[in-house]
Design a protein around this motif. Structure first.
Motif, short mmCIF file in Angstrom:
data_model
loop_
_atom_site.label_atom_id
_atom_site.label_comp_id
_atom_site.label_asym_id
_atom_site.label_seq_id
_atom_site.Cartn_x
_atom_site.Cartn_y
_atom_site.Cartn_z
N ALA A 5 0.82 -1.21 0.00
CA ALA A 5 0.00 0.00 0.00
C ALA A 5 0.86 1.26 0.00
CB ALA A 5 -0.92 0.01 1.22
N ASP A 6 2.11 1.12 0.31
CA ASP A 6 3.03 2.26 0.34
C ASP A 6 3.16 2.87 -1.06
OD1 ASP A 6 5.29 3.94 0.34
OD2 ASP A 6 6.35 2.69 1.78
N PRO A 7 2.91 4.16 -1.21
CA PRO A 7 3.00 4.77 -2.54
C PRO A 7 4.41 4.78 -3.12
CG PRO A 7 2.62 6.45 -0.87
CD PRO A 7 2.52 5.11 -0.19
N GLY A 8 5.43 4.52 -2.29
CA GLY A 8 6.80 4.51 -2.77
C GLY A 8 7.22 3.20 -3.41
N ASP A 30 5.56 -0.77 -9.31
CA ASP A 30 4.69 -1.84 -9.80
C ASP A 30 5.44 -3.18 -9.81
OD1 ASP A 30 2.56 -0.13 -10.12
OD2 ASP A 30 2.91 0.20 -12.26
N GLU A 31 6.72 -3.16 -10.15
CA GLU A 31 7.52 -4.38 -10.15
C GLU A 31 7.64 -4.95 -8.73
OE1 GLU A 31 12.12 -5.73 -11.04
OE2 GLU A 31 11.29 -4.06 -12.19
N THR A 58 6.25 -8.53 -7.22
CA THR A 58 7.10 -9.45 -6.45
C THR A 58 6.46 -9.81 -5.13
OG1 THR A 58 9.10 -8.59 -7.50
CG2 THR A 58 9.38 -9.74 -5.39
N ILE A 59 5.91 -8.81 -4.45
CA ILE A 59 5.23 -9.06 -3.17
C ILE A 59 4.05 -10.01 -3.38
CG2 ILE A 59 3.81 -7.99 -1.37
CD1 ILE A 59 5.75 -5.54 -1.61
N ALA A 60 3.24 -9.76 -4.41
CA ALA A 60 2.09 -10.63 -4.68
C ALA A 60 2.55 -12.06 -4.98
CB ALA A 60 1.28 -10.08 -5.85
N GLU A 61 3.62 -12.20 -5.73
CA GLU A 61 4.16 -13.52 -6.05
C GLU A 61 4.66 -14.23 -4.80
OE1 GLU A 61 8.14 -15.09 -8.26
OE2 GLU A 61 6.94 -13.63 -9.38
#
Length: 134
Positions: free
Chosen positions: A61-64, A67-68, A72-75
């Motif tokens: 959720a961090d705006p910083g 997208d990549e 990676t987090i979702a994976e």
């Protein structure tokens, strides 16, 4: 110095599933539930330990974050390798019996060579939840 753990953060991608696990299965109390722009941050904690909380937050959720990095987090969450927490209980067998009915078992209660007895599950977001015998 006198320093205590106040909050730990675990990602969640389904607030209702997270509540179902941490509140309804583990028995933690809900201390805060904040929504913002379609996302929810839910703070839970063990009953009788008001100074220790877990914040179940939307991943990336961090705006910083790029997208990549979000991908990676979702994976990593999908594989169950992004986040974890270690808990303890006075009756590991009782907790295991209850959790195995509702959570993905990673490890049954095991005597570890380093002196503890523990088990492991995944929460609905894939986070590793290890629980040791006190």
């Amino acid at each position: 110095m006198d320093i205590n753990i106040y909050q730990a953060y675990l990602p969640q991608n389904d607030p209702e599933a997270a509540l179902g696990f941490y509140r309804d299965v583990l028995g933690f109390e809900v201390r805060n539930d904040v929504g913002y722009e379609g996302m929810r941050w839910i703070t839970v904690g063990p009953v009788g330990q008001p100074d220790v909380s877990i914040v179940l937050h939307p991943p990336a959720a961090d705006p910083g974050i790029t997208d990549e990095e979000r991908a990676t987090i979702a994976e990593m969450m999908a594989k169950g390798t992004y986040a974890s927490i270690n808990l303890s209980t006075p009756d590991l067998d009782e907790v295991f019996a209850k959790l195995q009915e509702t959570a993905e078992v990673v490890q049954e209660p095991t005597d570890q060579p380093y002196g503890i007895r523990d088990c492991a599950f995944r929460d609905p977001a894939g986070n590793m939840v290890r629980i040791k015998q006190q």
